[in-house]
Design a protein around this motif. Structure first.
Motif, short mmCIF file in Angstrom:
data_model
loop_
_atom_site.label_atom_id
_atom_site.label_comp_id
_atom_site.label_asym_id
_atom_site.label_seq_id
_atom_site.Cartn_x
_atom_site.Cartn_y
_atom_site.Cartn_z
N PRO A 195 29.84 26.50 -25.07
CA PRO A 195 30.04 26.48 -26.52
C PRO A 195 28.79 26.10 -27.32
O PRO A 195 28.78 26.22 -28.54
N GLY B 263 36.75 20.14 -16.62
CA GLY B 263 38.04 19.63 -17.07
C GLY B 263 39.15 20.64 -17.18
O GLY B 263 40.22 20.32 -17.68
N GLU C 129 30.88 19.60 -17.75
CA GLU C 129 31.48 19.81 -19.09
C GLU C 129 32.77 20.62 -18.94
O GLU C 129 33.61 20.25 -18.13
N ALA D 70 41.95 23.80 -15.97
CA ALA D 70 43.16 23.75 -15.14
C ALA D 70 42.90 24.23 -13.71
O ALA D 70 43.83 24.25 -12.89
N GLY D 71 41.67 24.64 -13.43
CA GLY D 71 41.28 24.95 -12.04
C GLY D 71 41.85 26.23 -11.47
O GLY D 71 41.87 26.41 -10.25
N PRO E 132 34.75 28.41 -25.22
CA PRO E 132 34.04 29.19 -26.23
C PRO E 132 34.65 30.58 -26.32
O PRO E 132 34.46 31.42 -25.43
C1 LIG Z 1 41.83 22.58 -21.10
C2 LIG Z 1 41.14 23.79 -20.52
C3 LIG Z 1 41.72 24.48 -19.45
C4 LIG Z 1 41.09 25.60 -18.91
N1 LIG Z 1 41.61 26.20 -17.80
C5 LIG Z 1 40.96 27.25 -17.21
C6 LIG Z 1 41.44 27.83 -15.99
O1 LIG Z 1 42.43 27.38 -15.40
N2 LIG Z 1 40.77 28.90 -15.50
C7 LIG Z 1 39.67 29.42 -16.10
O2 LIG Z 1 39.12 30.41 -15.62
N3 LIG Z 1 39.14 28.83 -17.22
C8 LIG Z 1 39.76 27.77 -17.78
N4 LIG Z 1 39.25 27.19 -18.91
C9 LIG Z 1 38.03 27.75 -19.52
C10 LIG Z 1 36.79 27.39 -18.71
O3 LIG Z 1 36.80 26.02 -18.36
C11 LIG Z 1 35.51 27.70 -19.51
O4 LIG Z 1 35.58 29.03 -19.99
C12 LIG Z 1 34.29 27.58 -18.64
O5 LIG Z 1 34.22 26.30 -18.06
C13 LIG Z 1 33.02 27.84 -19.42
O6 LIG Z 1 31.94 27.69 -18.53
P1 LIG Z 1 30.46 27.65 -19.05
O7 LIG Z 1 29.58 27.56 -17.86
O8 LIG Z 1 30.26 28.80 -19.99
O9 LIG Z 1 30.40 26.35 -19.97
P2 LIG Z 1 30.31 24.78 -19.55
O10 LIG Z 1 31.05 24.48 -18.31
O11 LIG Z 1 30.69 24.02 -20.79
O12 LIG Z 1 28.78 24.57 -19.24
C14 LIG Z 1 27.80 24.52 -20.25
C15 LIG Z 1 26.71 23.61 -19.73
O13 LIG Z 1 25.66 23.56 -20.70
C16 LIG Z 1 25.13 22.25 -20.67
N5 LIG Z 1 24.42 21.98 -21.92
C17 LIG Z 1 24.89 22.04 -23.19
N6 LIG Z 1 23.90 21.75 -24.06
C18 LIG Z 1 22.78 21.49 -23.33
C19 LIG Z 1 21.44 21.17 -23.66
N7 LIG Z 1 21.02 21.01 -24.92
N8 LIG Z 1 20.56 21.01 -22.65
C20 LIG Z 1 20.93 21.16 -21.36
N9 LIG Z 1 22.19 21.49 -20.99
C21 LIG Z 1 23.10 21.65 -21.97
C22 LIG Z 1 26.34 21.36 -20.47
O14 LIG Z 1 25.97 20.08 -19.98
C23 LIG Z 1 27.18 22.19 -19.51
O15 LIG Z 1 26.96 21.81 -18.15
C24 LIG Z 1 39.86 26.06 -19.47
C25 LIG Z 1 39.27 25.35 -20.53
C26 LIG Z 1 39.90 24.22 -21.05
C27 LIG Z 1 39.23 23.48 -22.17
#
Ligand SMILES: Cc1cc2nc3c(=O)[nH]c(=O)nc-3n(C[C@H](O)[C@H](O)[C@H](O)COP(=O)(O)OP(=O)(O)OC[C@H]3O[C@@H](n4cnc5c(N)ncnc54)[C@H](O)[C@@H]3O)c2cc1C
Length: 415
Positions: A254, A43, A39, A45-46, A354
């Motif tokens: 989120p 996607g 998720e 910017a890495g 988020p």
């Molecule tokens: C365009 C863009 C560019 C960005 N660039 C950067 C950057 O360069 N550097 C940086 O540090 N951050 C960057 N970010 C921010 C960063 O990507 C996010 O803050 C980070 O990926 C959040 O990680 P997470 O693990 O909290 O969420 P996520 O990666 O969204 O993971 C949440 C997981 O929960 C799972 N899930 C959801 N609902 C359910 C359910 N009901 N049952 C089971 N599983 C579920 C999903 O499948 C997902 O795998 C960027 C974001 C965007 C949108």
């Protein structure tokens, strides 16, 4: 199957939590409805943003508000009805972006960012994936002298906190990136951050490390989470198993508060959606670094799948229909300056940052629900901060002292 802890969500944050709990001797199961890292952690910017010691504030100038009113900016757009429903949290975001509050928030934020490189570097070494580092540093490119002087001032301020950079004139930009077309006022090259060639490959490498060390990754729907009569927690997997543990971490990015609300906890997440598209490289015009076009709020990152353009923020509900107008607008501008070939992906990708009104992530025990913990709200820097949050939360959950003061990030500040 019984474990010590269930971690729900296998993005960078959930995988970081799972690895660090495991390192503290826990038996951990990681559950996601998809494979790890597909998720938002896929996607982005890495960038592992060691320079981002201050979080992303809401611009407070009247010019920003006026230009935003037409909803045609390249960096920020919104779905009007969804944004109207966010007015309360947006107002708090605005107030927290005022200089005094922002200074204090940044001081707290910096304690996390300061650990970002070392926590990633340790996991990358252990997973043997240093080859995913495409380069060190990135460019903040400025079109106007005014913006350049603003960014130079930010760089000087951050230098006082140990963040390294180099200032570039327009001619030096042209020397370093000859594939760029057009004239630019200059740039700041942040020299500490790491640019990753495929963010989801990094999350998946960390998830494999977790499995090699005895952890289990399951497909499953986190919304099946329930309490047991004995005070524990259960969740169902897609292959029909029931997993049980005394503790659970909700790290659903989120989607986190949709689940915790069922157990009495909610928090005001501001979803900032973003899009990306890959473009073919032009063989005779290579791009060397990741570059932010600061005035337009998009990023061009050389990645495994091509040149990835990521957009700024779209304020819209996480599951609202996609409206990739910002991508089209950013592409139109980027094509004038960057060596972008044809679009590579059949459809634009979309994900959601988020963001919290006080710009800080949320991790710790969920108030009023014994054994329920959360880790979410990492906004613009969740890819950077996943392993840091994992380390700190694992310390809290196992009764050890976290390396930094975790009180500013407590879930109890909301709800
Ligand atoms: C365009 C863009 C560019 C960005 N660039 C950067 C950057 O360069 N550097 C940086 O540090 N951050 C960057 N970010 C921010 C960063 O990507 C996010 O803050 C980070 O990926 C959040 O990680 P997470 O693990 O909290 O969420 P996520 O990666 O969204 O993971 C949440 C997981 O929960 C799972 N899930 C959801 N609902 C359910 C359910 N009901 N049952 C089971 N599983 C579920 C999903 O499948 C997902 O795998 C960027 C974001 C965007 C949108």
């Amino acid at each position: 199957m019984k474990h010590d802890t269930l971690v729900l969500g296998a993005g960078m944050v959930g995988v970081g939590c799972a690895l660090h709990l495991q390192a503290r001797g826990q038996s951990v199961a990681l559950v996601d409805r998809r494979a790890p890292g597909l998720e938002t952690s896929h996607g982005n910017a890495g960038l592992i943003q060691r320079e981002a010691i201050a979080p992303y504030a809401l611009p407070r100038g009247l010019g920003f508000l006026l230009s935003g009113a037409t909803n045609r900016r390249v960096d920020v757009r919104y779905h009007a009805l969804d944004a109207a429903r966010m007015l309360g949290p947006l107002w708090d975001y605005h107030r927290n972006s005022a200089p005094d509050r922002y200074k204090q928030i940044s001081r707290e934020y910096e304690t996390l960012i300061a650990l970002s490189l070392e926590t990633h570097q340790q996991l990358m070494n252990e997973a043997g994936v240093n080859d995913l580092v495409a380069g060190q540093g990135y460019l903040m490119l400025c079109r106007t002298e005014r913006e350049l002087q603003r960014i130079f001032a930010v760089a000087d301020e951050r230098a006082r906190d140990g963040v390294n950079h180099t200032k570039l004139t327009g001619a030096e930009v042209a020397r370093d990136e000859p594939a760029l077309v057009g004239s630019f006022a200059g740039a700041v090259r942040w020299t500490d951050p790491l640019a990753i060639s495929s963010p989801s490959d990094l999350v998946q490498a960390y998830a494999r490390l977790f499995e090699q060390r005895g952890g289990v990754v399951h497909l499953g729907d986190a919304t099946t989470l329930r309490t047991t009569d004995a005070g524990g927690w259960q969740v169902d997997t897609a292959d029909g198993q029931t997993l049980e543990a005394s503790q659970v971490v909700v790290a659903l990015g989120p989607w986190t508060t949709q689940l915790t609300a069922r157990f009495g906890y909610t928090a005001p997440v501001i979803p900032k959606r973003g899009y990306h598209m890959h473009y073919a490289r032009l063989p005779d015009r290579p791009l060397h670094s990741t570059i932010i076009d600061t005035e337009n709020g998009y990023v061009i990152a050389p990645m495994k799948d091509g040149l990835r353009l990521t957009t700024g923020a779209e304020l819209a509900n996480v599951d609202a229909p996609r409206t990739p107008h910002q991508l089209d607008a950013a592409e139109k501008i980027a094509r004038q300056n960057f060596p972008l070939g044809e679009r590579v992906d059949p459809e634009p990708w979309m994900g959601t940052r988020p963001c919290m009104p006080d710009m800080k992530p949320v991790f710790g025990p969920v108030p009023g629900a014994l054994g329920l913990w959360c880790a979410f709200g990492h906004g613009h820097q969740g890819f950077t901060l996943g392993p840091v949050t994992g380390e700190l939360l694992a310390a809290m959950m196992t009764g050890a002292a976290p390396r930094v003061d975790v009180r500013p990030f407590s879930p109890a500040r909301f709800g």
